[in-house]
Design a protein around this motif. Structure first.
Motif, PDB file in Angstrom:
ATOM      1  N   PHE A 203       0.836  -1.204   0.000  1.00 31.98           N
ATOM      2  CA  PHE A 203       0.000   0.000   0.000  1.00 31.98           C
ATOM      3  C   PHE A 203       0.868   1.250   0.000  1.00 31.98           C
ATOM      4  O   PHE A 203       0.525   2.248  -0.652  1.00 31.98           O
ATOM      5  CB  PHE A 203      -0.947  -0.003   1.203  1.00 31.98           C
ATOM      6  N   VAL A 204       1.982   1.207   0.728  1.00 30.84           N
ATOM      7  CA  VAL A 204       2.924   2.331   0.710  1.00 30.84           C
ATOM      8  C   VAL A 204       3.484   2.500  -0.698  1.00 30.84           C
ATOM      9  O   VAL A 204       3.557   3.625  -1.213  1.00 30.84           O
ATOM     10  CB  VAL A 204       4.060   2.098   1.739  1.00 30.84           C
ATOM     11  N   LEU A 205       3.842   1.387  -1.325  1.00 28.65           N
ATOM     12  CA  LEU A 205       4.348   1.428  -2.696  1.00 28.65           C
ATOM     13  C   LEU A 205       3.312   2.018  -3.645  1.00 28.65           C
ATOM     14  O   LEU A 205       3.635   2.879  -4.487  1.00 28.65           O
ATOM     15  CB  LEU A 205       4.749   0.024  -3.149  1.00 28.65           C
ATOM     16  N   ALA A 206       2.072   1.595  -3.505  1.00 25.24           N
ATOM     17  CA  ALA A 206       1.006   2.126  -4.364  1.00 25.24           C
ATOM     18  C   ALA A 206       0.823   3.629  -4.149  1.00 25.24           C
ATOM     19  O   ALA A 206       0.628   4.375  -5.118  1.00 25.24           O
ATOM     20  CB  ALA A 206      -0.298   1.391  -4.091  1.00 25.24           C
ATOM     21  N   ALA A 207       0.912   4.071  -2.910  1.00 29.63           N
ATOM     22  CA  ALA A 207       0.770   5.500  -2.620  1.00 29.63           C
ATOM     23  C   ALA A 207       1.922   6.302  -3.236  1.00 29.63           C
ATOM     24  O   ALA A 207       1.700   7.391  -3.792  1.00 29.63           O
ATOM     25  CB  ALA A 207       0.708   5.726  -1.116  1.00 29.63           C
ATOM     26  N   ILE A 208       3.116   5.768  -3.149  1.00 32.15           N
ATOM     27  CA  ILE A 208       4.277   6.450  -3.740  1.00 32.15           C
ATOM     28  C   ILE A 208       4.111   6.559  -5.251  1.00 32.15           C
ATOM     29  O   ILE A 208       4.330   7.620  -5.846  1.00 32.15           O
ATOM     30  CB  ILE A 208       5.581   5.709  -3.385  1.00 32.15           C
ATOM     31  N   LEU A 209       3.712   5.468  -5.873  1.00 36.39           N
ATOM     32  CA  LEU A 209       3.542   5.483  -7.329  1.00 36.39           C
ATOM     33  C   LEU A 209       2.374   6.371  -7.748  1.00 36.39           C
ATOM     34  O   LEU A 209       2.444   7.047  -8.789  1.00 36.39           O
ATOM     35  CB  LEU A 209       3.365   4.058  -7.844  1.00 36.39           C
ATOM     36  N   LEU A 210       1.313   6.395  -6.951  1.00 34.98           N
ATOM     37  CA  LEU A 210       0.192   7.295  -7.235  1.00 34.98           C
ATOM     38  C   LEU A 210       0.645   8.749  -7.155  1.00 34.98           C
ATOM     39  O   LEU A 210       0.303   9.555  -8.028  1.00 34.98           O
ATOM     40  CB  LEU A 210      -0.962   7.034  -6.270  1.00 34.98           C
ATOM     41  N   TRP A 211       1.418   9.073  -6.118  1.00 37.70           N
ATOM     42  CA  TRP A 211       1.920  10.440  -5.993  1.00 37.70           C
ATOM     43  C   TRP A 211       2.834  10.789  -7.174  1.00 37.70           C
ATOM     44  O   TRP A 211       2.798  11.916  -7.664  1.00 37.70           O
ATOM     45  CB  TRP A 211       2.655  10.656  -4.675  1.00 37.70           C
ATOM     46  N   SER A 212       3.593   9.824  -7.635  1.00 38.13           N
ATOM     47  CA  SER A 212       4.462  10.053  -8.783  1.00 38.13           C
ATOM     48  C   SER A 212       3.648  10.447 -10.009  1.00 38.13           C
ATOM     49  O   SER A 212       3.981  11.400 -10.716  1.00 38.13           O
ATOM     50  CB  SER A 212       5.278   8.793  -9.079  1.00 38.13           C
ATOM     51  N   VAL A 213       2.557   9.737 -10.244  1.00 34.40           N
ATOM     52  CA  VAL A 213       1.695  10.027 -11.388  1.00 34.40           C
ATOM     53  C   VAL A 213       1.030  11.396 -11.232  1.00 34.40           C
ATOM     54  O   VAL A 213       1.009  12.207 -12.169  1.00 34.40           O
ATOM     55  CB  VAL A 213       0.639   8.907 -11.560  1.00 34.40           C
ATOM     56  N   VAL A 214       0.503  11.650 -10.049  1.00 32.74           N
ATOM     57  CA  VAL A 214      -0.192  12.927  -9.801  1.00 32.74           C
ATOM     58  C   VAL A 214       0.770  14.095  -9.923  1.00 32.74           C
ATOM     59  O   VAL A 214       0.455  15.117 -10.546  1.00 32.74           O
ATOM     60  CB  VAL A 214      -0.880  12.904  -8.412  1.00 32.74           C
ATOM     61  N   SER A 215       1.972  13.950  -9.333  1.00 33.71           N
ATOM     62  CA  SER A 215       2.925  15.068  -9.386  1.00 33.71           C
ATOM     63  C   SER A 215       3.419  15.326 -10.806  1.00 33.71           C
ATOM     64  O   SER A 215       3.655  16.478 -11.177  1.00 33.71           O
ATOM     65  CB  SER A 215       4.105  14.806  -8.446  1.00 33.71           C
ATOM     66  N   LYS A 216       3.542  14.289 -11.611  1.00 31.42           N
ATOM     67  CA  LYS A 216       3.959  14.492 -13.002  1.00 31.42           C
ATOM     68  C   LYS A 216       2.851  15.148 -13.829  1.00 31.42           C
ATOM     69  O   LYS A 216       3.118  15.905 -14.751  1.00 31.42           O
ATOM     70  CB  LYS A 216       4.362  13.164 -13.640  1.00 31.42           C
ATOM     71  N   ALA A 217       1.592  14.859 -13.482  1.00 34.73           N
ATOM     72  CA  ALA A 217       0.473  15.393 -14.258  1.00 34.73           C
ATOM     73  C   ALA A 217       0.128  16.829 -13.879  1.00 34.73           C
ATOM     74  O   ALA A 217      -0.232  17.625 -14.749  1.00 34.73           O
ATOM     75  CB  ALA A 217      -0.751  14.508 -14.069  1.00 34.73           C
ATOM     76  N   PHE A 218       0.207  17.142 -12.580  1.00 39.88           N
ATOM     77  CA  PHE A 218      -0.309  18.436 -12.128  1.00 39.88           C
ATOM     78  C   PHE A 218       0.729  19.363 -11.514  1.00 39.88           C
ATOM     79  O   PHE A 218       0.488  20.558 -11.405  1.00 39.88           O
ATOM     80  CB  PHE A 218      -1.428  18.212 -11.096  1.00 39.88           C
ATOM     81  N   PHE A 219       1.847  18.842 -11.062  1.00 40.78           N
ATOM     82  CA  PHE A 219       2.853  19.660 -10.379  1.00 40.78           C
ATOM     83  C   PHE A 219       4.207  19.417 -11.017  1.00 40.78           C
ATOM     84  O   PHE A 219       4.304  18.820 -12.077  1.00 40.78           O
ATOM     85  CB  PHE A 219       2.929  19.295  -8.884  1.00 40.78           C
ATOM     86  N   THR A 220       5.234  19.854 -10.332  1.00 32.62           N
ATOM     87  CA  THR A 220       6.588  19.532 -10.739  1.00 32.62           C
ATOM     88  C   THR A 220       6.853  18.079 -10.371  1.00 32.62           C
ATOM     89  O   THR A 220       6.567  17.671  -9.240  1.00 32.62           O
ATOM     90  CB  THR A 220       7.595  20.433  -9.989  1.00 32.62           C
ATOM     91  N   PRO A 221       7.386  17.290 -11.291  1.00 29.74           N
ATOM     92  CA  PRO A 221       7.624  15.875 -10.965  1.00 29.74           C
ATOM     93  C   PRO A 221       8.527  15.716  -9.734  1.00 29.74           C
ATOM     94  O   PRO A 221       9.523  16.418  -9.590  1.00 29.74           O
ATOM     95  CB  PRO A 221       8.319  15.328 -12.208  1.00 29.74           C
ATOM     96  N   ALA A 222       8.147  14.825  -8.855  1.00 27.93           N
ATOM     97  CA  ALA A 222       8.931  14.568  -7.644  1.00 27.93           C
ATOM     98  C   ALA A 222      10.170  13.759  -8.008  1.00 27.93           C
ATOM     99  O   ALA A 222      10.093  12.785  -8.745  1.00 27.93           O
ATOM    100  CB  ALA A 222       8.076  13.819  -6.630  1.00 27.93           C
ATOM    101  N   LEU A 223      11.303  14.152  -7.460  1.00 26.15           N
ATOM    102  CA  LEU A 223      12.555  13.465  -7.764  1.00 26.15           C
ATOM    103  C   LEU A 223      12.716  12.170  -6.967  1.00 26.15           C
ATOM    104  O   LEU A 223      13.476  11.300  -7.354  1.00 26.15           O
ATOM    105  CB  LEU A 223      13.736  14.392  -7.437  1.00 26.15           C
ATOM    106  N   TRP A 224      12.007  12.044  -5.893  1.00 27.73           N
ATOM    107  CA  TRP A 224      12.234  10.946  -4.956  1.00 27.73           C
ATOM    108  C   TRP A 224      11.367   9.718  -5.208  1.00 27.73           C
ATOM    109  O   TRP A 224      11.630   8.652  -4.641  1.00 27.73           O
ATOM    110  CB  TRP A 224      11.994  11.431  -3.528  1.00 27.73           C
ATOM    111  N   THR A 225      10.342   9.800  -6.020  1.00 26.71           N
ATOM    112  CA  THR A 225       9.349   8.726  -6.090  1.00 26.71           C
ATOM    113  C   THR A 225       9.887   7.418  -6.662  1.00 26.71           C
ATOM    114  O   THR A 225       9.582   6.345  -6.132  1.00 26.71           O
ATOM    115  CB  THR A 225       8.122   9.169  -6.898  1.00 26.71           C
ATOM    116  N   GLN A 226      10.660   7.473  -7.733  1.00 27.35           N
ATOM    117  CA  GLN A 226      11.142   6.226  -8.332  1.00 27.35           C
ATOM    118  C   GLN A 226      12.040   5.462  -7.375  1.00 27.35           C
ATOM    119  O   GLN A 226      11.877   4.258  -7.158  1.00 27.35           O
ATOM    120  CB  GLN A 226      11.882   6.501  -9.635  1.00 27.35           C
ATOM    121  N   GLU A 227      12.989   6.155  -6.778  1.00 27.94           N
ATOM    122  CA  GLU A 227      13.918   5.474  -5.883  1.00 27.94           C
ATOM    123  C   GLU A 227      13.240   5.028  -4.589  1.00 27.94           C
ATOM    124  O   GLU A 227      13.519   3.949  -4.071  1.00 27.94           O
ATOM    125  CB  GLU A 227      15.103   6.380  -5.568  1.00 27.94           C
TER     126      GLU A 227
END
Length: 168
Positions: A28-52
């Motif tokens: 669930f933590v992994l899913a939340a991180i990946l969801l935030w990655s998608v949201v931040s790329k779509a609406f904000f500045t892409p997060a640098l930390w999500t992939q790692e």
């Protein structure tokens, strides 16, 4: 079987079951991180930390759940002959083959501890833009491997008990 060995098996399996069930929630933590990655790329500045961070979370899930997976029998086993054997013959083969697992895990733990010490000594950081410290994930890896070694010894004790005709 001596009572302290029976207690060892029960304690180690209880600890590994508890840690394994907690580790399941890392998905669930992994899913939340990946969801935030998608949201931040779509609406904000892409997060640098999500992939790692997703990679670290997946490693923690995999390694901390390893001993629990062994307990559940979810590991891969060649069942061509094994399924036809008696319980005692399986225990005998497991007693022999468990040493290969213990040696392998021991080498992995040894290398992991050396790598973790190095990470602390030099303040090792990842080579990505985010540059997180590597020591925390290396500690998680060593902990998970250590739990698998303890579980392997518990299996060895259980198999020896089976060979002696005792149930643990």
């Amino acid at each position: 079987m001596p009572q302290f060995l029976v207690a060892y098996v029960r304690i180690i399996e209880a600890v590994n079951i508890r840690i394994g069930r907690i580790a399941m929630y890392l998905l669930f933590v992994l899913a939340a991180i990946l969801l935030w990655s998608v949201v931040s790329k779509a609406f904000f500045t892409p997060a640098l930390w999500t992939q790692e961070m997703a990679q670290f979370t997946m490693v923690a899930y995999f390694v901390l759940g390893g001993a629990y997976s062994l307990i559940l029998g979810a590991n891969v086993r060649m069942d061509l002959l094994y399924g036809r054997w008696s319980e005692k013959k399986r225990a005998l083969v497991d007693c022999i083959s468990i040493f290969a697992l213990i040696i392998f895990l021991g080498v992995v733990l040894w290398g992991g501890i050396e790598s973790t010490i190095y990470a602390f000594e030099v303040g090792e950081r990842s080579r990505t833009v985010w540059r997180p410290y590597m020591a925390p994930i290396k500690i998680v890896i060593c902990s998970g491997v250590f739990l698998m070694i303890l579980q392997s010894f518990a299996f060895l004790i259980r198999d020896i008990a089976t060979l002696r005709g005792v149930r643990i």
